[in-house]
Design a protein around this motif. Structure first.
Motif, PDB file in Angstrom:
ATOM      1  N   HIS A 107      39.407 -19.111  12.123  1.00 13.85           N
ATOM      2  CA  HIS A 107      38.118 -18.901  12.751  1.00 13.85           C
ATOM      3  C   HIS A 107      37.129 -18.255  11.803  1.00 13.85           C
ATOM      4  O   HIS A 107      37.512 -17.586  10.855  1.00 13.85           O
ATOM      5  CB  HIS A 107      38.296 -17.997  13.976  1.00 13.85           C
ATOM      6  N   ALA A 108      35.865 -18.452  12.108  1.00 12.41           N
ATOM      7  CA  ALA A 108      34.795 -17.774  11.390  1.00 12.41           C
ATOM      8  C   ALA A 108      33.953 -17.040  12.423  1.00 12.41           C
ATOM      9  O   ALA A 108      33.843 -17.468  13.577  1.00 12.41           O
ATOM     10  CB  ALA A 108      33.947 -18.772  10.613  1.00 12.41           C
ATOM     11  N   ASP A 109      33.379 -15.934  12.008  1.00 12.58           N
ATOM     12  CA  ASP A 109      32.552 -15.127  12.900  1.00 12.58           C
ATOM     13  C   ASP A 109      31.164 -14.970  12.315  1.00 12.58           C
ATOM     14  O   ASP A 109      30.965 -15.106  11.107  1.00 12.58           O
ATOM     15  CB  ASP A 109      33.188 -13.751  13.107  1.00 12.58           C
ATOM     16  N   MET A 110      30.213 -14.659  13.180  1.00  7.06           N
ATOM     17  CA  MET A 110      28.850 -14.398  12.777  1.00  7.06           C
ATOM     18  C   MET A 110      28.560 -12.929  13.045  1.00  7.06           C
ATOM     19  O   MET A 110      28.900 -12.407  14.101  1.00  7.06           O
ATOM     20  CB  MET A 110      27.888 -15.285  13.593  1.00  7.06           C
ATOM     21  N   PHE A 166      27.302 -19.643  18.264  1.00  5.94           N
ATOM     22  CA  PHE A 166      25.948 -19.753  17.760  1.00  5.94           C
ATOM     23  C   PHE A 166      25.675 -21.094  17.089  1.00  5.94           C
ATOM     24  O   PHE A 166      24.544 -21.545  17.048  1.00  5.94           O
ATOM     25  CB  PHE A 166      25.678 -18.614  16.769  1.00  5.94           C
ATOM     26  N   LEU A 167      26.722 -21.712  16.568  1.00  5.65           N
ATOM     27  CA  LEU A 167      26.563 -22.927  15.775  1.00  5.65           C
ATOM     28  C   LEU A 167      27.218 -24.146  16.415  1.00  5.65           C
ATOM     29  O   LEU A 167      26.807 -25.268  16.161  1.00  5.65           O
ATOM     30  CB  LEU A 167      27.152 -22.677  14.377  1.00  5.65           C
ATOM     31  N   GLY A 168      28.236 -23.919  17.209  1.00  8.75           N
ATOM     32  CA  GLY A 168      28.957 -25.033  17.821  1.00  8.75           C
ATOM     33  C   GLY A 168      30.187 -25.449  17.028  1.00  8.75           C
ATOM     34  O   GLY A 168      30.995 -26.242  17.497  1.00  8.75           O
ATOM     35  N   PHE A 169      30.345 -24.917  15.822  1.00  4.84           N
ATOM     36  CA  PHE A 169      31.524 -25.173  14.988  1.00  4.84           C
ATOM     37  C   PHE A 169      31.707 -23.991  14.053  1.00  4.84           C
ATOM     38  O   PHE A 169      30.810 -23.159  13.921  1.00  4.84           O
ATOM     39  CB  PHE A 169      31.394 -26.498  14.219  1.00  4.84           C
ATOM     40  N   GLU A 170      32.877 -23.912  13.397  1.00  9.48           N
ATOM     41  CA  GLU A 170      33.195 -22.770  12.539  1.00  9.48           C
ATOM     42  C   GLU A 170      33.613 -23.185  11.131  1.00  9.48           C
ATOM     43  O   GLU A 170      34.250 -22.428  10.427  1.00  9.48           O
ATOM     44  CB  GLU A 170      34.318 -21.942  13.186  1.00  9.48           C
ATOM     45  N   HIS A 171      33.251 -24.369  10.725  1.00 13.40           N
ATOM     46  CA  HIS A 171      33.619 -24.892   9.413  1.00 13.40           C
ATOM     47  C   HIS A 171      32.353 -25.222   8.628  1.00 13.40           C
ATOM     48  O   HIS A 171      31.244 -25.172   9.180  1.00 13.40           O
ATOM     49  CB  HIS A 171      34.486 -26.152   9.571  1.00 13.40           C
ATOM     50  N   PRO A 205      23.418 -21.609  23.785  1.00  8.19           N
ATOM     51  CA  PRO A 205      24.133 -21.830  25.045  1.00  8.19           C
ATOM     52  C   PRO A 205      25.652 -21.658  24.941  1.00  8.19           C
ATOM     53  O   PRO A 205      26.316 -21.482  25.954  1.00  8.19           O
ATOM     54  CB  PRO A 205      23.760 -23.256  25.441  1.00  8.19           C
ATOM     55  N   GLY A 206      26.201 -21.636  23.726  1.00  8.73           N
ATOM     56  CA  GLY A 206      27.629 -21.383  23.549  1.00  8.73           C
ATOM     57  C   GLY A 206      27.995 -19.924  23.785  1.00  8.73           C
ATOM     58  O   GLY A 206      29.168 -19.585  23.929  1.00  8.73           O
ATOM     59  N   LEU A 207      26.990 -19.070  23.855  1.00  7.87           N
ATOM     60  CA  LEU A 207      27.195 -17.649  24.119  1.00  7.87           C
ATOM     61  C   LEU A 207      27.061 -17.417  25.621  1.00  7.87           C
ATOM     62  O   LEU A 207      26.019 -17.697  26.208  1.00  7.87           O
ATOM     63  CB  LEU A 207      26.157 -16.820  23.362  1.00  7.87           C
TER      64      LEU A 207
END
Length: 181
Positions: A123-126, A53-58, A152-154
């Motif tokens: 990792h982080a999740d939404m 959803f964001l393109g990164f997890e930090h 588009p990452g989904l």
């Protein structure tokens, strides 16, 4: 009405939590979607890697990433735009909740930096949940998911659905974004 919303929220909340931890799945491009219809209330939950959803997890590192986080959060709260329910059911979007999860810690996405760690730490999740109120719930026969166009990452949604008289599962993709029953 409040009692039904609370019930739908509790059911969906437990579905998202159980799903996220039971599967232990963190595959970039993939997410899980749970759908429950009880009475006039339709609850939808989405859980997947934040990178989808964001393109990164930090935590955001620059102004561009901060803007991306704010935009993602705003867009994820727009349930009425992300899910199209067939018109015959006369459903209206009533509420949404969005959180970022890292391990057992959950925060509002804008507070991502409070989760600590770096990109290499894991990792982080939404997690997002949505509630719709339907005047004719028996007429509800389809949900078109607009998440693929915005994020588009989904690339794949694994769906589990519980209806009053039916349970089903499905796989949605950008080329097949509609759930029908």
């Amino acid at each position: 009405m409040k009692k039904r919303l609370l019930m739908a929220g509790l059911v969906l909340g437990s579905m998202v939590s159980v799903s996220a931890f039971a599967h232990g799945k963190h595959v970039h491009g993939e997410a899980e979607m749970e759908v429950a219809l009880e009475g006039n209330e339709l609850a939808i939950g989405i859980s997947g890697p934040l990178a989808n959803f964001l393109g990164f997890e930090h935590a955001p590192k620059d102004e561009r990433q901060k803007k991306a986080l704010i935009d993602m959060t705003g867009d994820l709260h727009e349930g009425g735009r992300l899910f199209e329910l067939n018109a015959e059911a006369a459903c209206s979007f009533t509420s949404s909740q969005v959180a970022v999860r890292k391990g057992d810690k959950r925060v509002n996405p804008i507070m991502l930096q409070t989760l600590g760690g770096t990109e290499k730490d894991g990792h982080a999740d939404m997690d997002a949940s949505y509630v719709f109120s339907c005047k004719k719930p028996d007429a509800l026969k389809s949900i078109t998911v607009r998440l693929f166009a915005r994020f588009p990452g989904l690339t794949e949604l694994d769906v589990q659905m519980v209806l009053p008289k039916k349970q089903m599962s499905a796989e949605l993709t950008p080329k097949k974004p509609q759930l029908s029953w």
